[in-house]
Design a protein around this motif. Structure first.
Motif, mmCIF file in Angstrom:
data_model
loop_
_atom_site.group_PDB
_atom_site.id
_atom_site.type_symbol
_atom_site.label_atom_id
_atom_site.label_comp_id
_atom_site.label_asym_id
_atom_site.label_seq_id
_atom_site.Cartn_x
_atom_site.Cartn_y
_atom_site.Cartn_z
ATOM 1 N N GLU A 194 -13.925 -112.981 28.553
ATOM 2 C CA GLU A 194 -14.897 -113.605 27.658
ATOM 3 C C GLU A 194 -14.219 -114.009 26.366
ATOM 4 O OE1 GLU A 194 -19.236 -112.761 25.515
ATOM 5 O OE2 GLU A 194 -18.123 -111.107 26.431
ATOM 6 N N THR A 195 -14.435 -115.237 25.918
ATOM 7 C CA THR A 195 -13.933 -115.696 24.623
ATOM 8 C C THR A 195 -15.096 -116.241 23.810
ATOM 9 O OG1 THR A 195 -13.382 -117.846 25.599
ATOM 10 C CG2 THR A 195 -11.614 -116.230 25.458
ATOM 11 N N GLY A 196 -15.022 -116.066 22.506
ATOM 12 C CA GLY A 196 -16.092 -116.526 21.633
ATOM 13 C C GLY A 196 -17.140 -115.464 21.412
ATOM 14 N N GLU A 197 -18.145 -115.838 20.630
ATOM 15 C CA GLU A 197 -19.193 -114.893 20.278
ATOM 16 C C GLU A 197 -20.037 -114.542 21.501
ATOM 17 O OE1 GLU A 197 -20.799 -118.950 20.207
ATOM 18 O OE2 GLU A 197 -19.012 -117.998 19.339
ATOM 19 N N LYS A 198 -20.751 -113.443 21.406
ATOM 20 C CA LYS A 198 -21.631 -113.024 22.489
ATOM 21 C C LYS A 198 -22.786 -114.011 22.647
ATOM 22 C CE LYS A 198 -19.433 -109.130 23.286
ATOM 23 N NZ LYS A 198 -18.734 -108.865 24.568
ATOM 24 N N GLY A 199 -23.352 -114.032 23.827
ATOM 25 C CA GLY A 199 -24.490 -114.901 24.064
ATOM 26 C C GLY A 199 -24.242 -115.870 25.199
ATOM 27 N N LYS A 200 -25.218 -116.737 25.437
ATOM 28 C CA LYS A 200 -25.149 -117.677 26.555
ATOM 29 C C LYS A 200 -24.017 -118.677 26.340
ATOM 30 C CE LYS A 200 -28.909 -118.882 28.565
ATOM 31 N NZ LYS A 200 -30.213 -119.486 28.956
ATOM 32 N N LYS A 201 -23.221 -118.902 27.372
ATOM 33 C CA LYS A 201 -22.088 -119.820 27.279
ATOM 34 C C LYS A 201 -21.668 -120.253 28.672
ATOM 35 C CE LYS A 201 -19.901 -116.388 25.381
ATOM 36 N NZ LYS A 201 -18.914 -115.549 24.653
ATOM 37 N N PRO A 202 -20.747 -121.209 28.796
ATOM 38 C CA PRO A 202 -20.319 -121.669 30.118
ATOM 39 C C PRO A 202 -19.516 -120.610 30.879
ATOM 40 C CG PRO A 202 -19.801 -123.286 28.403
ATOM 41 C CD PRO A 202 -20.187 -122.017 27.712
ATOM 42 N N LEU A 203 -19.547 -120.734 32.200
ATOM 43 C CA LEU A 203 -18.664 -119.970 33.079
ATOM 44 C C LEU A 203 -17.689 -120.958 33.703
ATOM 45 C CD1 LEU A 203 -17.739 -117.493 34.747
ATOM 46 C CD2 LEU A 203 -19.538 -118.062 36.400
ATOM 47 N N ILE A 204 -16.388 -120.724 33.483
ATOM 48 C CA ILE A 204 -15.338 -121.561 34.064
ATOM 49 C C ILE A 204 -14.644 -120.758 35.149
ATOM 50 C CG2 ILE A 204 -13.302 -122.967 33.639
ATOM 51 C CD1 ILE A 204 -14.101 -123.049 30.679
ATOM 52 N N VAL A 205 -14.639 -121.279 36.367
ATOM 53 C CA VAL A 205 -14.019 -120.608 37.511
ATOM 54 C C VAL A 205 -12.695 -121.299 37.817
ATOM 55 C CG1 VAL A 205 -14.300 -119.917 39.917
ATOM 56 C CG2 VAL A 205 -16.302 -120.047 38.412
ATOM 57 N N TYR A 206 -11.621 -120.513 37.912
ATOM 58 C CA TYR A 206 -10.279 -121.050 38.123
ATOM 59 C C TYR A 206 -9.782 -120.716 39.527
ATOM 60 C CZ TYR A 206 -10.263 -121.297 32.984
ATOM 61 O OH TYR A 206 -10.573 -121.558 31.674
ATOM 62 N N LEU A 207 -9.317 -121.758 40.257
ATOM 63 C CA LEU A 207 -8.794 -121.592 41.610
ATOM 64 C C LEU A 207 -7.340 -122.049 41.636
ATOM 65 C CD1 LEU A 207 -11.856 -122.968 43.631
ATOM 66 C CD2 LEU A 207 -11.430 -120.630 42.849
ATOM 67 N N HIS A 208 -6.442 -121.127 41.867
ATOM 68 C CA HIS A 208 -5.001 -121.405 41.782
ATOM 69 C C HIS A 208 -4.483 -122.191 42.986
ATOM 70 C CE1 HIS A 208 -4.092 -118.368 44.839
ATOM 71 N NE2 HIS A 208 -4.874 -117.516 44.188
ATOM 72 N N GLY A 209 -3.216 -122.577 42.911
ATOM 73 C CA GLY A 209 -2.583 -123.344 43.975
ATOM 74 C C GLY A 209 -1.983 -122.463 45.057
ATOM 75 N N PHE A 210 -1.413 -123.118 46.069
ATOM 76 C CA PHE A 210 -0.795 -122.423 47.201
ATOM 77 C C PHE A 210 0.362 -121.538 46.737
ATOM 78 C CE2 PHE A 210 2.574 -122.376 50.451
ATOM 79 C CZ PHE A 210 1.899 -121.706 51.468
#
Length: 235
Positions: free
Chosen positions: A22-38
């Motif tokens: 989690e980065t930034g202040e608490k509260g509602k915010k985006p969720l970014i999902v990261y999918l790595h390479g082979f």
């Protein structure tokens, strides 16, 4: 004389790690999902995309389920690279494996969403992870707002063009003009097709190869900021 009495299939369980930051202040915010390479893992990929974690969001790194054997015996099993799907050239097998991996990713996300307050969902995928991110976003279009595919291809041909499905979706397709692993033209064609399907698509070709470097990360970060994502230092 021998006789086959029974044949069948059984499930094999393997533990797959993920990491939520989690980065930034608490509260509602985006969720970014990261999918790595082979042949990468979440530890390696987190380092490669570190600049993106400056954005105020929940950052979810998921490791692919299939381990890639280290023939040089230089790394312990937890450090091995991983693969997202099994591909042998057969398209039906490919799609089946993409769906299975997507179900796995969805399960992780659903579990995470029980514990955090999210206002939008973004997928960022590189190379093999880019193929999966594109498939996940188009197959689960109700849930994904923003999609970034780097050095991969969005398999638009798998999905029907139903009016309105993708109107809400923002897509960034980044590719290198010097990419010898995944050619740029098919991705550009997929980007145009997805645009015709209603999504807001930006295709950009950089003077780069297939390797994920700062040029790709900078483009991704600036695009996400243009959508309203904020850095920790922004007011």
């Amino acid at each position: 004389m021998s006789e086959v009495l029974s044949t069948g299939k059984s499930s094999f369980k393997i533990e797959v790690p993920y990491k939520l930051i989690e980065t930034g202040e608490k509260g509602k915010k985006p969720l970014i999902v990261y999918l790595h390479g082979f042949n990468q893992n979440i530890k390696y990929f987190r380092q490669k995309v570190e600049a993106l974690t400056d954005l105020r969001a929940y950052h979810l790194f998921i490791q692919a389920p299939y381990p890639i054997y280290d023939r040089e015996h230089k790394r312990k099993v937890p450090e091995w690279g991983r693969a997202w799907y099994l591909y042998d050239g057969d398209q039906q097998q490919f799609i089946k494996s993409l769906e299975l991996a997507s179900e796995f990713v969805q399960e992780v996300i659903d579990n995470i969403l029980n514990h955090i307050d999210v206002n939008r969902l973004a997928m960022v995928g590189y190379s093999m992870g880019g193929y999966l991110a594109g498939y996940f976003a188009l197959s689960r279009w109700k849930h994904v707002n923003d999609l970034v595919v780097i050095g991969g291809r969005i398999k638009t041909e798998v999905f029907e063009q139903k009016a309105g499905n993708y109107d809400h979706m923002n897509v960034l397709a980044l590719h290198g003009s010097k990419d010898e692993s995944v050619k740029s033209e098919p991705q550009q064609n997929s980007a145009e097709e997805l645009k015709n399907m209603g999504a807001k698509v930006t295709f950009k070709e950089l003077d780069e190869g297939h390797k994920l470097n700062n040029a790709y990360i900078t483009e991704t970060k600036e695009w996400m900021k243009s959508l309203g994502y904020k850095e920790g230092s922004d007011i």
